[in-house]
Scaffold this motif. Structure first.
Motif, short mmCIF file in Angstrom:
data_model
loop_
_atom_site.label_atom_id
_atom_site.label_comp_id
_atom_site.label_asym_id
_atom_site.label_seq_id
_atom_site.Cartn_x
_atom_site.Cartn_y
_atom_site.Cartn_z
N ILE A 127 -56.56 90.62 83.55
CA ILE A 127 -55.91 90.15 82.32
C ILE A 127 -55.97 88.63 82.29
O ILE A 127 -55.41 87.96 83.17
CB ILE A 127 -54.45 90.63 82.25
N GLU A 128 -56.68 88.10 81.29
CA GLU A 128 -56.78 86.65 81.13
C GLU A 128 -55.96 86.24 79.91
O GLU A 128 -56.25 86.65 78.79
CB GLU A 128 -58.23 86.21 80.95
N THR A 129 -54.94 85.44 80.15
CA THR A 129 -54.05 84.97 79.09
C THR A 129 -54.28 83.49 78.85
O THR A 129 -53.95 82.66 79.70
CB THR A 129 -52.57 85.22 79.46
N GLN A 130 -54.87 83.17 77.71
CA GLN A 130 -55.06 81.76 77.36
C GLN A 130 -53.73 81.22 76.84
O GLN A 130 -53.11 81.80 75.96
CB GLN A 130 -56.14 81.61 76.30
N THR A 131 -53.31 80.10 77.40
CA THR A 131 -52.01 79.53 77.06
C THR A 131 -52.12 78.26 76.22
O THR A 131 -51.13 77.85 75.59
CB THR A 131 -51.22 79.20 78.33
N SER A 132 -53.30 77.62 76.20
CA SER A 132 -53.48 76.38 75.45
C SER A 132 -54.97 76.23 75.10
O SER A 132 -55.83 76.58 75.91
CB SER A 132 -53.02 75.19 76.30
N PRO A 133 -55.31 75.75 73.92
CA PRO A 133 -54.44 75.25 72.84
C PRO A 133 -53.82 76.36 71.98
O PRO A 133 -52.90 76.11 71.21
CB PRO A 133 -55.39 74.40 72.01
N THR A 134 -54.33 77.58 72.07
CA THR A 134 -53.74 78.71 71.37
C THR A 134 -53.49 79.82 72.40
O THR A 134 -53.99 79.77 73.51
CB THR A 134 -54.67 79.25 70.27
N VAL A 180 -60.82 75.02 81.38
CA VAL A 180 -62.18 74.83 80.88
C VAL A 180 -62.21 73.55 80.06
O VAL A 180 -61.43 73.38 79.11
CB VAL A 180 -62.64 76.01 80.01
N SER A 181 -63.11 72.63 80.42
CA SER A 181 -63.26 71.36 79.72
C SER A 181 -64.65 71.28 79.12
O SER A 181 -65.65 71.46 79.83
CB SER A 181 -63.03 70.19 80.67
N GLY A 182 -64.74 71.04 77.81
CA GLY A 182 -66.03 70.95 77.14
C GLY A 182 -65.94 70.13 75.87
O GLY A 182 -64.95 69.44 75.62
N SER A 183 -66.98 70.24 75.05
CA SER A 183 -67.06 69.44 73.82
C SER A 183 -65.98 69.82 72.82
O SER A 183 -65.62 69.03 71.95
CB SER A 183 -68.44 69.61 73.18
N GLU A 184 -65.44 71.05 72.94
CA GLU A 184 -64.41 71.51 72.02
C GLU A 184 -63.00 71.27 72.57
O GLU A 184 -62.02 71.78 72.02
CB GLU A 184 -64.61 72.99 71.71
N GLY A 185 -62.88 70.52 73.66
CA GLY A 185 -61.59 70.20 74.23
C GLY A 185 -61.32 70.94 75.51
O GLY A 185 -62.24 71.38 76.21
N ILE A 186 -60.05 71.10 75.84
CA ILE A 186 -59.63 71.73 77.09
C ILE A 186 -58.82 72.98 76.77
O ILE A 186 -57.93 72.97 75.93
CB ILE A 186 -58.78 70.76 77.94
N THR A 187 -59.15 74.07 77.45
CA THR A 187 -58.34 75.29 77.34
C THR A 187 -57.77 75.61 78.71
O THR A 187 -58.39 75.36 79.74
CB THR A 187 -59.17 76.48 76.83
N GLU A 188 -56.57 76.19 78.70
CA GLU A 188 -55.88 76.56 79.93
C GLU A 188 -55.56 78.05 79.87
O GLU A 188 -55.21 78.59 78.81
CB GLU A 188 -54.59 75.78 80.10
N ALA A 189 -55.68 78.74 81.01
CA ALA A 189 -55.42 80.17 81.04
C ALA A 189 -54.93 80.58 82.42
O ALA A 189 -55.09 79.85 83.41
CB ALA A 189 -56.67 80.96 80.67
N THR A 190 -54.34 81.77 82.48
CA THR A 190 -53.95 82.40 83.74
C THR A 190 -54.66 83.74 83.83
O THR A 190 -54.71 84.50 82.85
CB THR A 190 -52.43 82.62 83.81
N ILE A 191 -55.23 84.04 85.00
CA ILE A 191 -55.95 85.30 85.22
C ILE A 191 -55.24 86.09 86.30
O ILE A 191 -54.98 85.58 87.39
CB ILE A 191 -57.41 85.03 85.64
N THR A 192 -54.94 87.35 86.00
CA THR A 192 -54.33 88.24 86.98
C THR A 192 -55.25 89.42 87.21
O THR A 192 -55.64 90.12 86.27
CB THR A 192 -52.96 88.75 86.51
N GLU A 193 -55.63 89.64 88.47
CA GLU A 193 -56.50 90.74 88.85
C GLU A 193 -55.72 91.72 89.72
O GLU A 193 -55.09 91.32 90.69
CB GLU A 193 -57.72 90.24 89.63
#
Length: 250
Positions: A72-79, A40-53
């Protein structure tokens, strides 16, 4: 030579009106697992995640197959954070009921009713490949405050082309679909009053009759407005979701 333009004109007409097999929701089996990468890229920066269904259960309700998925969505970056959702879907893959809980014990429940429009069983380039409206109701626990409300969605997609998408699973034959989506909703809290939400989205998704979603790129413009506080803001985000592994038995 004078026949060449006519020949190419006929080829163009035939190509433009070629009919394709209908877009279908895959026939999943209990235990099937799909894994996606999400950026996800936006005004607050970029977040990265992995989704397992994972498909947990399959029931027949009034002659309609209803699937229960664990997402299960696991955000890995920035937190690092984890969000778990249990979602029930109809036989076209649309949400009926969802329960969400994050790792801070916040979440909510939503109920969705979908009304489907008419689409072609043998689509051609430029034809409507899905067209539906949805009504939602939801209860959300956020920062210790309970919000309840309702809203609606209108979503339409047209067939751009049939193509092969290069993925972690190799080349996958897909429908390339351009879509537009509009959402409006009101959430109410006894302390904060009414929060109005308006979202306008457009993007492209690549759909496989075997795997379902293979890739999606969507840009959302969302306006949040706490009417009682006079607090209004608009965000713009682009989300890219890509299939990176699949264990399906169909």
């Amino acid at each position: 030579m004078k026949f060449i333009p006519v020949y190419f004109f006929i080829l163009f007409i035939n190509f433009g009106w070629a009919a394709y097999e209908a877009r279908k929701y895959p026939s999943y089996s209990i235990g099937d697992i799909l894994t996606y990468s999400k950026s996800v890229s936006g005004s607050e920066g970029i977040t990265e995640a992995t989704i397992t269904e994972k498909l947990l259960d399959l029931e027949i309700k009034s002659g309609v197959a209803v699937e229960k998925w664990e997402i299960i969505e696991t955000q890995t970056s920035p937190t690092v954070s984890v969000e778990r959702t249990w979602e029930w879907r109809d036989n076209r893959g649309n949400e009926i009921l969802a329960d969400m809980l994050d790792d801070e014990s916040e979440g909510g429940t939503s109920v969705t009713n979908t009304v489907y429009g008419t689409t072609s069983s043998n689509p051609i380039i430029g034809s409507t490949i899905f067209n539906h409206s949805q009504v939602h109701s939801a209860t959300i626990n956020s920062n210790g405050y309970i919000f309840g409300g309702f809203g609606g969605t209108k979503k339409t997609g047209t067939l751009s082309k049939v193509t092969t998408v290069t993925s972690a699973l190799g080349g996958i034959s897909c429908f390339e679909i351009n879509f537009q989506e509009e959402k409006k909703g009101n959430m109410y809290n006894s302390t904060y009053g009414i929060l109005t939400i308006e979202m306008s989205s457009n993007g492209t998704n690549w759909h496989s009759n075997k795997y379902g979603l293979v890739k999606k790129v969507i840009t959302d413009s969302t306006t949040y407005n706490f009417t009682s506080l006079g607090n209004k803001r608009t965000t713009l985000e682009t989300t890219t979701t890509s299939l990176i592994s699949a264990q399906v038995s169909n």
